[in-house]
Scaffold this active site. Structure first.
Site, PDB file in Angstrom:
ATOM      1  N   CYS A 105      -5.021  32.871  62.766  1.00 13.86           N
ATOM      2  CA  CYS A 105      -4.929  33.510  64.096  1.00 13.86           C
ATOM      3  C   CYS A 105      -3.695  33.065  64.868  1.00 13.86           C
ATOM      4  O   CYS A 105      -3.192  33.797  65.715  1.00 13.86           O
ATOM      5  CB  CYS A 105      -6.172  33.194  64.918  1.00 13.86           C
ATOM      6  N   HIS A 152      -4.228  35.951  71.825  1.00 11.20           N
ATOM      7  CA  HIS A 152      -4.752  36.410  70.529  1.00 11.20           C
ATOM      8  C   HIS A 152      -6.119  37.035  70.791  1.00 11.20           C
ATOM      9  O   HIS A 152      -6.941  36.473  71.521  1.00 11.20           O
ATOM     10  CB  HIS A 152      -4.867  35.220  69.572  1.00 11.20           C
ATOM     11  N   ASN A 185     -10.602  41.919  65.994  1.00 17.07           N
ATOM     12  CA  ASN A 185      -9.702  40.766  65.825  1.00 17.07           C
ATOM     13  C   ASN A 185      -8.852  40.996  64.577  1.00 17.07           C
ATOM     14  O   ASN A 185      -9.361  40.988  63.464  1.00 17.07           O
ATOM     15  CB  ASN A 185     -10.564  39.507  65.690  1.00 17.07           C
TER      16      ASN A 185
HETATM   17  O1  UT7 Z   1      -9.878  34.571  65.719  1.00 19.36           O
HETATM   18  C1  UT7 Z   1     -10.493  33.437  65.210  1.00 19.36           C
HETATM   19  C2  UT7 Z   1     -11.203  32.744  66.251  1.00 19.36           C
HETATM   20  N1  UT7 Z   1     -12.561  33.250  66.304  1.00 19.36           N
HETATM   21  C3  UT7 Z   1     -13.212  33.171  67.445  1.00 19.36           C
HETATM   22  O2  UT7 Z   1     -12.675  32.775  68.444  1.00 19.36           O
HETATM   23  C4  UT7 Z   1     -14.674  33.538  67.430  1.00 19.36           C
HETATM   24  C5  UT7 Z   1     -15.451  32.591  68.291  1.00 19.36           C
HETATM   25  N2  UT7 Z   1     -16.887  32.795  68.228  1.00 19.36           N
HETATM   26  C6  UT7 Z   1     -17.488  33.890  68.720  1.00 19.36           C
HETATM   27  O3  UT7 Z   1     -16.823  34.770  69.226  1.00 19.36           O
HETATM   28  C7  UT7 Z   1     -18.976  33.955  68.701  1.00 19.36           C
HETATM   29  O4  UT7 Z   1     -19.500  32.754  68.206  1.00 19.36           O
HETATM   30  C8  UT7 Z   1     -19.549  35.135  67.875  1.00 19.36           C
HETATM   31  C9  UT7 Z   1     -19.254  36.445  68.585  1.00 19.36           C
HETATM   32  C10 UT7 Z   1     -18.941  35.157  66.497  1.00 19.36           C
HETATM   33  C11 UT7 Z   1     -21.054  35.023  67.690  1.00 19.36           C
HETATM   34  O5  UT7 Z   1     -21.673  34.961  68.953  1.00 19.36           O
HETATM   35  P1  UT7 Z   1     -22.718  33.826  69.279  1.00 19.36           P
HETATM   36  O6  UT7 Z   1     -23.188  34.031  70.630  1.00 19.36           O
HETATM   37  O7  UT7 Z   1     -22.098  32.506  68.942  1.00 19.36           O
HETATM   38  O8  UT7 Z   1     -23.888  34.187  68.277  1.00 19.36           O
HETATM   39  P2  UT7 Z   1     -24.580  33.273  67.164  1.00 19.36           P
HETATM   40  O9  UT7 Z   1     -23.727  33.171  65.948  1.00 19.36           O
HETATM   41  O10 UT7 Z   1     -25.076  31.999  67.782  1.00 19.36           O
HETATM   42  O11 UT7 Z   1     -25.837  34.140  66.803  1.00 19.36           O
HETATM   43  C12 UT7 Z   1     -26.871  34.414  67.767  1.00 19.36           C
HETATM   44  C13 UT7 Z   1     -27.883  35.314  67.132  1.00 19.36           C
HETATM   45  C14 UT7 Z   1     -28.401  34.813  65.790  1.00 19.36           C
HETATM   46  O12 UT7 Z   1     -29.742  35.198  65.671  1.00 19.36           O
HETATM   47  P3  UT7 Z   1     -30.926  34.145  65.972  1.00 19.36           P
HETATM   48  O13 UT7 Z   1     -30.708  33.009  65.005  1.00 19.36           O
HETATM   49  O14 UT7 Z   1     -30.734  33.733  67.401  1.00 19.36           O
HETATM   50  O15 UT7 Z   1     -32.169  34.923  65.715  1.00 19.36           O
HETATM   51  C15 UT7 Z   1     -27.590  35.594  64.797  1.00 19.36           C
HETATM   52  O16 UT7 Z   1     -28.260  35.745  63.551  1.00 19.36           O
HETATM   53  O17 UT7 Z   1     -27.313  36.599  66.878  1.00 19.36           O
HETATM   54  C16 UT7 Z   1     -27.473  36.936  65.493  1.00 19.36           C
HETATM   55  N3  UT7 Z   1     -26.288  37.698  65.078  1.00 19.36           N
HETATM   56  C17 UT7 Z   1     -26.218  39.026  65.199  1.00 19.36           C
HETATM   57  N4  UT7 Z   1     -27.088  39.928  65.654  1.00 19.36           N
HETATM   58  C18 UT7 Z   1     -26.692  41.216  65.654  1.00 19.36           C
HETATM   59  C19 UT7 Z   1     -25.125  37.234  64.556  1.00 19.36           C
HETATM   60  N5  UT7 Z   1     -24.295  38.259  64.326  1.00 19.36           N
HETATM   61  C20 UT7 Z   1     -24.952  39.382  64.725  1.00 19.36           C
HETATM   62  C21 UT7 Z   1     -24.611  40.727  64.724  1.00 19.36           C
HETATM   63  N6  UT7 Z   1     -25.496  41.627  65.211  1.00 19.36           N
HETATM   64  N7  UT7 Z   1     -23.395  41.183  64.305  1.00 19.36           N
END
Ligand code: UT7
Length: 335
Positions: free
Chosen positions: A115, A262, A292
């Site tokens: 990134c 970014h 992204n």
């Molecule tokens: O460019 C490189 C740098 N990358 C970044 O800066 C990304 C940084 N991180 C993020 O943007 C966030 O962590 C994400 C958008 C990737 C994920 O969001 P989050 O709020 O951290 O979600 P999470 O991974 O903690 O997941 C929360 C819940 C989980 O379900 P449970 O365990 O609470 O039942 C996941 O299984 O959301 C679920 N989940 C989804 N649900 C629907 C994860 N991905 C999805 C999805 N659709 N696509």
């Protein structure tokens, strides 16, 4: 010491648009979840057979950047190609761009900083120009994510975020003392190397053994991201590295005319915007439309912002990135 300035910019994204709703046909996700957590509404994916690759998208963006810079392609002294998704394991994608642009023997080098790749490439190019070694450098950031994502529910935490696309700039020796790149700032923290990574195609594993295993369940061939850890580090490092650039130039946040972060997550951009007290007009975001695009995201966004007349002569433009490595960086540019 010479100064460098951006003299031309271009971008290319595949035509094939994939909306959040399209993804719901492939995995258990929803438009609402993706929009709320990331701000993304759609992204572009290469369509199998459409001829696009990481390198060829880079070529398309480069042709525009070179034409806008007004230089002849044969005046390019160096090609820098930032990507985490090169066409081949080796050689790098820079030499493929060189072949496609028919530039005989200038050096071409790939930068593997994910990134932050474009900022690392910009900083590298700036050093070569400052020392007087080169006059015109073609810098490309391009990614083909879609061919390597797990498009099932298993991969939804990563695959909904990423899109394909390329941006390119020509960085040239400047005759002006006032305009051009003011400073660049680079950092890495290798202790988090595996927290956002793709470790499958690796020399740590013997190729014949991998081939013999022929294991469709081997998820190491898909990107892994510890999303929450990345998010937490991103907001801190983005802020720090922007501040570092401002302090180095004895400037304050209110002097920023345009911040181009970014495009990792709209929530991260909004956090930074608030932290630095910037208005919506002072931060350029297009993650809503492209997702992204990793090394492509800053040059794509910068090209769009410039095309829309949002970057004007004399503006202080700040670029900042954070991502896998972890790596992060910023660049301050007087336009
Ligand atoms: O460019 C490189 C740098 N990358 C970044 O800066 C990304 C940084 N991180 C993020 O943007 C966030 O962590 C994400 C958008 C990737 C994920 O969001 P989050 O709020 O951290 O979600 P999470 O991974 O903690 O997941 C929360 C819940 C989980 O379900 P449970 O365990 O609470 O039942 C996941 O299984 O959301 C679920 N989940 C989804 N649900 C629907 C994860 N991905 C999805 C999805 N659709 N696509």
């Amino acid at each position: 010491m010479y100064k460098s300035k951006i003299t031309g910019m271009g971008m290319y994204v595949p035509e094939n648009e994939i909306t959040n709703r399209d993804l719901t046909a492939l995995m258990d996700t929803s438009h609402e979840w993706i929009l709320e957590r990331t701000g993304i509404e759609s992204r572009r994916h290469i369509k199998k057979g459409d001829g696009n690759t990481t390198a060829t998208m880079g070529v398309k963006a480069s042709r525009i950047a070179i034409e806008r810079s007004g230089i002849d392609k044969n005046d390019i002294d160096l090609i820098l190609f930032a990507t985490l998704s090169p066409d081949y394991y080796f050689p790098g994608s820079g030499v493929i761009v060189q072949k496609e642009l028919d530039i005989p023997t200038c050096p071409a080098m790939d930068i593997r900083n994910q990134c932050s790749g474009f900022i690392y490439a910009l900083s590298t190019a700036d050093q070569f120009i400052k020392t007087g070694m080169y006059k015109n450098i073609l810098i490309i950031g391009s990614e083909n994510h879609s061919g390597g994502l797990d498009m099932t529910t298993r991969g939804r935490g990563v695959s909904v975020i990423f899109g394909d696309g390329a941006g390119a700039v020509v960085l040239s020796r400047s005759s002006s003392e006032e305009t051009g790149i003011l400073s660049t700032h680079l950092h890495s923290e290798g202790k988090y190397a595996e927290e956002l990574s793709l470790i499958g195609p690796s020399t740590r594993r013997w190729v014949p053994e991998i081939m013999a295993a022929n294991d469709a369940e081997d998820t190491s061939y898909y990107p892994y991201m510890n999303g929450q850890l990345v998010f937490k580090n991103a907001v801190v490092r983005f802020s720090e590295v922007i501040m570092e650039g401002l302090q180095e130039n004895q400037m304050t946040p209110d002097q920023i005319d345009m911040l181009i972060p970014h495009q990792a997550n709209l929530r991260i951009s909004q956090f930074i915007q608030k932290k630095f007290g910037l208005t919506d007009d002072q931060v350029y975001n297009n993650i809503m439309r492209y997702g992204n695009t990793t090394a492509g995201s800053i040059p794509i966004a910068m090209t769009e912002a410039w095309e829309a007349g949002k970057i004007k002569s004399g503006d202080l433009v700040v670029l900042a990135a954070f991502g896998s490595g972890f790596t992060w960086g910023s660049a301050l540019i007087r336009w």
